[in-house]
Design an enzyme around this catalytic site. Sequence first.
Site, PDB file in Angstrom:
ATOM      1  N   GLN A 134       0.817  -1.224   0.000  1.00  0.00           N
ATOM      2  CA  GLN A 134       0.000   0.000   0.000  1.00  0.00           C
ATOM      3  C   GLN A 134       0.847   1.269   0.000  1.00  0.00           C
ATOM      4  O   GLN A 134       0.326   2.358  -0.231  1.00  0.00           O
ATOM      5  CB  GLN A 134      -0.933   0.023   1.221  1.00  0.00           C
ATOM      6  CG  GLN A 134      -1.996  -1.059   1.164  1.00  0.00           C
ATOM      7  CD  GLN A 134      -2.927  -0.970   2.354  1.00  0.00           C
ATOM      8  OE1 GLN A 134      -2.600  -1.443   3.437  1.00  0.00           O
ATOM      9  NE2 GLN A 134      -4.078  -0.347   2.165  1.00  0.00           N
ATOM     10  N   CYS A 191     -10.805  -0.327   3.120  1.00  0.00           N
ATOM     11  CA  CYS A 191      -9.372  -0.415   2.836  1.00  0.00           C
ATOM     12  C   CYS A 191      -8.884   0.951   2.383  1.00  0.00           C
ATOM     13  O   CYS A 191      -9.528   1.591   1.547  1.00  0.00           O
ATOM     14  CB  CYS A 191      -9.141  -1.453   1.743  1.00  0.00           C
ATOM     15  SG  CYS A 191      -7.402  -1.652   1.301  1.00  0.00           S
ATOM     16  N   LEU A 192      -7.746   1.384   2.916  1.00  0.00           N
ATOM     17  CA  LEU A 192      -7.217   2.701   2.551  1.00  0.00           C
ATOM     18  C   LEU A 192      -6.850   2.768   1.068  1.00  0.00           C
ATOM     19  O   LEU A 192      -6.801   3.856   0.500  1.00  0.00           O
ATOM     20  CB  LEU A 192      -5.990   3.041   3.413  1.00  0.00           C
ATOM     21  CG  LEU A 192      -6.261   3.193   4.913  1.00  0.00           C
ATOM     22  CD1 LEU A 192      -4.963   3.480   5.657  1.00  0.00           C
ATOM     23  CD2 LEU A 192      -7.288   4.290   5.192  1.00  0.00           C
ATOM     24  N   HIS A 205      -6.758  -9.301   6.773  1.00  0.00           N
ATOM     25  CA  HIS A 205      -6.901  -8.255   5.739  1.00  0.00           C
ATOM     26  C   HIS A 205      -5.512  -7.755   5.322  1.00  0.00           C
ATOM     27  O   HIS A 205      -5.210  -7.670   4.124  1.00  0.00           O
ATOM     28  CB  HIS A 205      -7.765  -7.105   6.280  1.00  0.00           C
ATOM     29  CG  HIS A 205      -7.917  -5.959   5.318  1.00  0.00           C
ATOM     30  ND1 HIS A 205      -9.132  -5.631   4.745  1.00  0.00           N
ATOM     31  CD2 HIS A 205      -7.007  -5.077   4.814  1.00  0.00           C
ATOM     32  CE1 HIS A 205      -8.939  -4.592   3.929  1.00  0.00           C
ATOM     33  NE2 HIS A 205      -7.667  -4.241   3.961  1.00  0.00           N
ATOM     34  N   GLU A 206      -4.683  -7.449   6.313  1.00  0.00           N
ATOM     35  CA  GLU A 206      -3.335  -6.939   6.001  1.00  0.00           C
ATOM     36  C   GLU A 206      -2.473  -8.023   5.378  1.00  0.00           C
ATOM     37  O   GLU A 206      -1.692  -7.762   4.459  1.00  0.00           O
ATOM     38  CB  GLU A 206      -2.663  -6.367   7.259  1.00  0.00           C
ATOM     39  CG  GLU A 206      -3.392  -5.187   7.885  1.00  0.00           C
ATOM     40  CD  GLU A 206      -3.786  -4.114   6.881  1.00  0.00           C
ATOM     41  OE1 GLU A 206      -3.020  -3.855   5.940  1.00  0.00           O
ATOM     42  OE2 GLU A 206      -4.886  -3.549   7.031  1.00  0.00           O
ATOM     43  N   HIS A 250      -2.933  -8.373   1.790  1.00  0.00           N
ATOM     44  CA  HIS A 250      -2.196  -7.372   0.996  1.00  0.00           C
ATOM     45  C   HIS A 250      -0.816  -7.883   0.600  1.00  0.00           C
ATOM     46  O   HIS A 250      -0.383  -7.664  -0.534  1.00  0.00           O
ATOM     47  CB  HIS A 250      -2.024  -6.070   1.788  1.00  0.00           C
ATOM     48  CG  HIS A 250      -3.190  -5.136   1.686  1.00  0.00           C
ATOM     49  ND1 HIS A 250      -3.624  -4.610   0.488  1.00  0.00           N
ATOM     50  CD2 HIS A 250      -4.011  -4.622   2.635  1.00  0.00           C
ATOM     51  CE1 HIS A 250      -4.663  -3.805   0.703  1.00  0.00           C
ATOM     52  NE2 HIS A 250      -4.928  -3.799   2.008  1.00  0.00           N
TER      53      HIS A 250
HETATM   54 ZN    ZN Z   1      -6.467  -2.827   2.943  1.00  0.00          ZN
END
Ligand code: ZN
Length: 186
Positions: A51, A100-101, A142-143, A146
Site C-alpha cells: 500500500q 481499505c485505505l 486483511h493486512e 495485501h
Molecule cells: Zn487494505
Amino acid sequence: MILPIYIYGHPVLRKVAQDIDPENYSHLKELIDNMFETMYGADGVGLAGPQVGLEDRIFVVDLSPLASEEHPEFKDFKKVFINAHITERNGEMESAEEGCLSIPGIHEKVPREDEIRIQYLDENLQAQDEVYSGYMARVIQHEYDHIEGILFIDKISPLRKRMVKGKLSNMEKGKVACEYKIRTVR
Ligand code: ZN
C-alpha cells in the site's frame, strides 16, 4: 513522514510480497515509523507494504483507537509484522464489514476464518508464533492478504462485486477523491 497510499488499480497491490532480510534492510525503523504515521494520517487501523508501493512482507496494525469497554484488549494492540506467514486457519467463517485505505469509499461484508495462527518477526526482529481470533484475526488477515496480492473486494459476493464495479473502474482510471495523500496508476 507521510507516504502516499497506493490506490486500487496500481499493479504493486497485486504483487506477492517477498520476505525481507531485516539485518540488511536499510531504514527499517524509519519505514515502520512512516507506515504508522501514514496509517494514522488516513484514520486506518492497518497498513501493508504494497500500500506504500513496496513488494516487501511487512504490515502494521494498531487497534487502540477502537478500544472500548467491550474490547479492552485492543488498547495495547499495536504491532509490526515482518516476514509474516499464516500457518493455520481455523474456526467458523464469519462475515463483517471491511474497508481499505487503498480502496476508498467502498465498505463491504467479507467472510473470513475466525482464528488464525501466524509466525512473524516483530519490530525488534524477535520471532513470534501467535494465535488470534475475532476482530484481531480479521484485521491481520486483511493486512496479510495485501502481502499476498489479495484485496478484500476479491472476497465479496458476486452481486456486491457488480455493485461496486463502477467505483473500482473509476479508481483504475485515477478518478478518486481522498482526504489523504494517494498515488494512482495514472
Ligand atoms: Zn487494505
